[in-house]
Every structure is written in structure tokens, then in C-alpha cells.
Design a protein around this motif. Structure first.
Motif, PDB file in Angstrom:
ATOM      1  N   ILE A 217       4.949  10.388   1.914  1.00  0.00           N
ATOM      2  CA  ILE A 217       4.237   9.267   1.310  1.00  0.00           C
ATOM      3  C   ILE A 217       5.004   8.007   1.680  1.00  0.00           C
ATOM      4  CG2 ILE A 217       3.561   8.167  -0.854  1.00  0.00           C
ATOM      5  CD1 ILE A 217       3.280  10.953  -2.042  1.00  0.00           C
ATOM      6  N   ARG A 218       4.298   7.036   2.226  1.00  0.00           N
ATOM      7  CA  ARG A 218       4.945   5.831   2.729  1.00  0.00           C
ATOM      8  C   ARG A 218       4.435   4.588   2.006  1.00  0.00           C
ATOM      9  NH1 ARG A 218       4.251   8.821   7.686  1.00  0.00           N
ATOM     10  NH2 ARG A 218       6.253   9.191   8.704  1.00  0.00           N
ATOM     11  N   ALA A 219       5.349   3.714   1.697  1.00  0.00           N
ATOM     12  CA  ALA A 219       4.988   2.362   1.284  1.00  0.00           C
ATOM     13  C   ALA A 219       4.766   1.553   2.548  1.00  0.00           C
ATOM     14  CB  ALA A 219       6.106   1.738   0.448  1.00  0.00           C
TER      15      ALA A 219
ATOM     16  N   SER B  64       8.980  -4.947  -4.484  1.00  0.00           N
ATOM     17  CA  SER B  64      10.279  -4.320  -4.224  1.00  0.00           C
ATOM     18  C   SER B  64      10.685  -3.400  -5.368  1.00  0.00           C
ATOM     19  CB  SER B  64      11.342  -5.399  -4.014  1.00  0.00           C
ATOM     20  OG  SER B  64      11.047  -6.188  -2.884  1.00  0.00           O
ATOM     21  N   SER B  65      10.390  -3.798  -6.599  1.00  0.00           N
ATOM     22  CA  SER B  65      10.722  -2.973  -7.761  1.00  0.00           C
ATOM     23  C   SER B  65       9.920  -1.681  -7.766  1.00  0.00           C
ATOM     24  CB  SER B  65      10.468  -3.770  -9.050  1.00  0.00           C
ATOM     25  OG  SER B  65      10.795  -3.010 -10.187  1.00  0.00           O
ATOM     26  N   LEU B  66       8.642  -1.760  -7.364  1.00  0.00           N
ATOM     27  CA  LEU B  66       7.814  -0.552  -7.334  1.00  0.00           C
ATOM     28  C   LEU B  66       8.293   0.417  -6.251  1.00  0.00           C
ATOM     29  CD1 LEU B  66       5.429   1.011  -8.435  1.00  0.00           C
ATOM     30  CD2 LEU B  66       3.935  -0.281  -6.899  1.00  0.00           C
ATOM     31  N   ILE B  67       8.676  -0.103  -5.101  1.00  0.00           N
ATOM     32  CA  ILE B  67       9.212   0.755  -4.036  1.00  0.00           C
ATOM     33  C   ILE B  67      10.490   1.434  -4.506  1.00  0.00           C
ATOM     34  CG2 ILE B  67      10.255   0.757  -1.734  1.00  0.00           C
ATOM     35  CD1 ILE B  67       8.272  -1.423  -0.945  1.00  0.00           C
ATOM     36  N   ALA B  68      11.351   0.695  -5.177  1.00  0.00           N
ATOM     37  CA  ALA B  68      12.598   1.270  -5.692  1.00  0.00           C
ATOM     38  C   ALA B  68      12.311   2.389  -6.695  1.00  0.00           C
ATOM     39  CB  ALA B  68      13.448   0.178  -6.348  1.00  0.00           C
ATOM     40  N   ALA B  69      11.303   2.204  -7.536  1.00  0.00           N
ATOM     41  CA  ALA B  69      10.938   3.245  -8.503  1.00  0.00           C
ATOM     42  C   ALA B  69      10.415   4.483  -7.778  1.00  0.00           C
ATOM     43  CB  ALA B  69       9.882   2.718  -9.470  1.00  0.00           C
ATOM     44  N   ALA B  70       9.645   4.282  -6.702  1.00  0.00           N
ATOM     45  CA  ALA B  70       9.116   5.420  -5.947  1.00  0.00           C
ATOM     46  C   ALA B  70      10.223   6.191  -5.239  1.00  0.00           C
ATOM     47  CB  ALA B  70       8.104   4.921  -4.917  1.00  0.00           C
TER      48      ALA B  70
ATOM     49  N   GLY C 147       0.833  -1.201   0.000  1.00  0.00           N
ATOM     50  CA  GLY C 147       0.000   0.000   0.000  1.00  0.00           C
ATOM     51  C   GLY C 147       0.863   1.244   0.000  1.00  0.00           C
ATOM     52  N   PHE C 148       0.276   2.345  -0.433  1.00  0.00           N
ATOM     53  CA  PHE C 148       0.924   3.652  -0.350  1.00  0.00           C
ATOM     54  C   PHE C 148      -0.046   4.621   0.305  1.00  0.00           C
ATOM     55  CE2 PHE C 148       3.273   1.751  -3.887  1.00  0.00           C
ATOM     56  CZ  PHE C 148       4.580   2.054  -3.530  1.00  0.00           C
ATOM     57  N   VAL C 149       0.398   5.282   1.367  1.00  0.00           N
ATOM     58  CA  VAL C 149      -0.438   6.223   2.100  1.00  0.00           C
ATOM     59  C   VAL C 149       0.334   7.515   2.312  1.00  0.00           C
ATOM     60  CG1 VAL C 149      -1.754   4.416   3.277  1.00  0.00           C
ATOM     61  CG2 VAL C 149       0.320   5.309   4.338  1.00  0.00           C
ATOM     62  N   GLU C 150      -0.425   8.591   2.577  1.00  0.00           N
ATOM     63  CA  GLU C 150       0.228   9.878   2.850  1.00  0.00           C
ATOM     64  C   GLU C 150      -0.351  10.470   4.121  1.00  0.00           C
ATOM     65  OE1 GLU C 150      -2.629  11.646   1.691  1.00  0.00           O
ATOM     66  OE2 GLU C 150      -3.130   9.927   0.483  1.00  0.00           O
TER      67      GLU C 150
ATOM     68  N   ARG D  16       7.928   2.535   4.931  1.00  0.00           N
ATOM     69  CA  ARG D  16       9.141   3.182   4.442  1.00  0.00           C
ATOM     70  C   ARG D  16       8.744   4.449   3.691  1.00  0.00           C
ATOM     71  NH1 ARG D  16      12.878  -0.026   0.297  1.00  0.00           N
ATOM     72  NH2 ARG D  16      12.908  -1.460   2.062  1.00  0.00           N
ATOM     73  N   SER D  17       9.324   5.586   4.057  1.00  0.00           N
ATOM     74  CA  SER D  17       9.039   6.839   3.357  1.00  0.00           C
ATOM     75  C   SER D  17       9.687   6.809   1.977  1.00  0.00           C
ATOM     76  CB  SER D  17       9.568   8.032   4.157  1.00  0.00           C
ATOM     77  OG  SER D  17       8.875   8.158   5.385  1.00  0.00           O
ATOM     78  N   VAL D  18       8.888   7.142   0.963  1.00  0.00           N
ATOM     79  CA  VAL D  18       9.406   7.100  -0.410  1.00  0.00           C
ATOM     80  C   VAL D  18       9.332   8.450  -1.114  1.00  0.00           C
ATOM     81  CG1 VAL D  18       8.877   4.653  -0.690  1.00  0.00           C
ATOM     82  CG2 VAL D  18       7.158   6.359  -1.333  1.00  0.00           C
TER      83      VAL D  18
END
Length: 308
Positions: A281-283, A296-302, A150-153, A180-182
Motif C-alpha cells: 500500500i503506497r501513499a 505528513s502526519s497521516l503518512i506517519a500514522a500509516a 492518495g493511498f493505492v494498493e 512511499r510504501s506504508v
């Protein structure tokens, strides 16, 4: 106890589902079985183990102290099984290359397209399904296991101390999420170009005393504004999505707060001296869960500065 007398892996998965959802019926529905079958499997596991795993009531099922100890010990077994399943899928080119992600409206509209685009350019074979919701709903879905990521702010970290009273429900999620803050999302006051504040910015006290358009309760945008402006006037109206908030502000001329990325004409940003509103914005993902390669790839992109 001999490992040969332990319940089957599918039964452990059911037990974990009951614990996460707090209900035999909900767990059964999630796994595509009848409640009677699920209840029989859980009771069979309790008989085999010699331990009462849950206290059952009309309100649901809650782990006993002994059950909690067993569940925590079984978490590593289930995680290893999930990792094995993902590895097999990866070898076969299967479902591990698909991700269902839940994200707040702000993230869906203004961040996720850039992140997914960057990820898919590196690996076009990955697939992402997106569920849009407000921040509370995203956290709920991740805790329930309905989505992997998920991604939340929200201003505070998921799993941290909830605001007194209003966020009691989130207290149940403490300790169940990792975050994790992205990225950083800046929120600013927005008015139509014809509004007096467009020419002469208000003071913080004027903003606090003015009924504004706000997002619905549970929105990360609203929570950030209310934390920055304690004691603010009751909202002129509550609006359920970011795009609807922009349209309502345009049509009514009532000031509102929007993420800076969402402000386009005829709305203009207004900088208020002494007022700084924003949130990371946090994952987020469930504690103890091994993230798939796609997640993991999406978090790295963020986290990539080029995606900011």
C-alpha cells in the motif's frame, strides 16, 4: 526580464492548472472562472513573456517545448506560494489542518480508520475528508490536483512502467507522482465453508482455469491477482466494490480473491501452495508538491507498526 514584468501569482496558478488538466475549460471550472476569462489571462501572460506556452486544439491544451521550460521554472514559485499560504493558515488555525485524501476501497475499509484514529489521538484538531475510489481513479485525482494525498494498493509503483496495452492511460502520469510504501496487503483465495476447496485446496493450475469473481478493471486487488495468475480464465463476474465482492461470493458460492483483512464468516481463506498474492500500500502525491502537516502526519500514522 525584470521580475516586475512577470505575470501575477494567480495567473501562474491558472497556467499550472491548464497544464495539469490539459484543458483551458477544465482549469477554468476548477478555479471558478469562465473559459473566456481564463483564455484571456493565459494569452496575456504569453504576450507579457513573449512565449507561446500552449498549443491549443479542440482536444485541449498541451505545453509547447518553450512553455514546458517556463512551467518547470515556475514550479518552485508556486510551491513556495502554497507553503506560505499553509503557514499563514496554520497561524490563523485555518484550512491547512484539513486534508482531502483519496484512497482505494481496500484502504478505506480496512486501513484508513486505524490510521486516522491514531493521527487524531495525537492531534484531535485535524480534519480529514475521504474520497473512496479504485486505484486508477485515485492516481488520476492526485495527478489532477483534486486531492493532496492518495493511498493505492497496486503491485507496481505509480509512475513506473505500465503494463503493456491495458494501462496506456497511466503512462501519462509517469514522472508526475511520488510514492512511499506504508503497509503490505496480503490477498488470499476465499470460498464459502461448503465449497470443496475449503477441505481440499486446489492447485495453482486449477485456480487459473476456474472462472472466479473479480473486482472491476482498475482495481488494485484485481491487478495483483492477474499478475500472480497470468492466463487465468475470464471472470465469472466483475464486482465494483470490496464489500459487494464479499456479498456476491457469499450468495453464489463462487470463489474469489480478497484481502486477508476482509475475509469473515461464512467465507474462509484457502492457502494455495505456490501462490503468493499481495501488494504494497503506497501513499502517493504529486511530484514537486510540498505535503501539508496533516498529510505528513497521516503518512506517519500509516507507517507506524502499531497501526498495522
Amino acid at each position: 526580464m525584470s521580475v516586475h514584468r512577470l505575470p501575477d501569482l494567480s495567473v501562474w496558478a491558472l497556467i499550472d492548472e491548464v497544464d495539469r488538466r490539459g484543458s483551458l475549460g477544465a482549469a477554468a471550472r476548477a478555479l471558478g472562472m469562465t473559459q473566456q476569462a481564463a483564455s484571456a489571462k493565459v494569452r496575456g501572460a504569453e504576450s507579457l513573456l513573449g512565449v507561446d506556452l500552449f498549443v491549443r486544439s479542440p482536444r485541449g491544451a498541451v505545453a509547447t517545448p518553450e512553455g514546458r521550460t517556463v512551467l518547470e521554472a515556475a514550479a518552485g514559485l508556486l510551491e513556495s506560494a502554497r507553503s506560505l499560504a499553509e503557514a499563514v493558515d496554520s497561524v490563523r488555525g485555518g484550512t491547512s489542518r484539513r486534508l482531502t485524501v483519496a484512497a482505494s476501497n481496500t484502504v478505506v475499509e480496512h486501513y484508513l480508520p486505524t490510521w486516522t484514529g491514531a493521527m487524531l489521538r495525537r492531534d484531535p484538531g485535524m480534519r480529514i475528508d475521504v474520497v473512496a475510489a479504485n486505484s486508477r481513479e485515485v492516481m488520476r485525482d492526485v495527478v489532477a490536483g483534486d486531492v493532496e494525498l492518495g493511498f493505492v494498493e497496486t503491485p507496481e509503483s505509480p509512475g513506473g512502467d505500465p503494463d503493456a496495452g491495458r494501462l496506456r492511460e497511466e503512462a501519462r502520469w509517469q514522472g508526475k507522482l511520488l510514492a512511499r510504501s506504508v503497509a503490505w496487503d496480503s490477498i488470499v483465495l476465499a470460498v464459502t465453508s461448503a465449497h470443496p476447496w475449503a477441505e481440499e485446496p486446489p492447485t495453482v493450475d486449477q485456480v487459473r482455469a476456474t472462472p472466479l469473481l473479480l473486482r472491476e478493471y482498475g482495481s488494485g486487488t484485481r491487478r495483483a491477482v492477474e499478475q500472480a495468475l497470468p492466463g487465468m480464465a475470464a471472470p465469472a463476474a466483475e464486482v465494483g466494490s470490496l464489500s459487494a465482492l464479499w456479498r456476491t461470493a457469499r450468495a453464489t458460492g463462487i470463489p474469489t480473491f480478497l484481502p486477508s483483512r476482509a475475509i469473515v464468516e461464512p467465507l474462509v481463506p484457502v492457502r494455495v501452495e505456490g501462490l503468493d498474492v499481495g501488494r504494497p500500500i503506497r501513499a502517493i502525491w504529486r511530484r514537486g508538491r510540498h505535503l501539508s502537516a496533516v498529510a505528513s502526519s497521516l503518512i506517519a500514522a500509516a507507517e507506524d507498526p502499531a497501526s498495522a
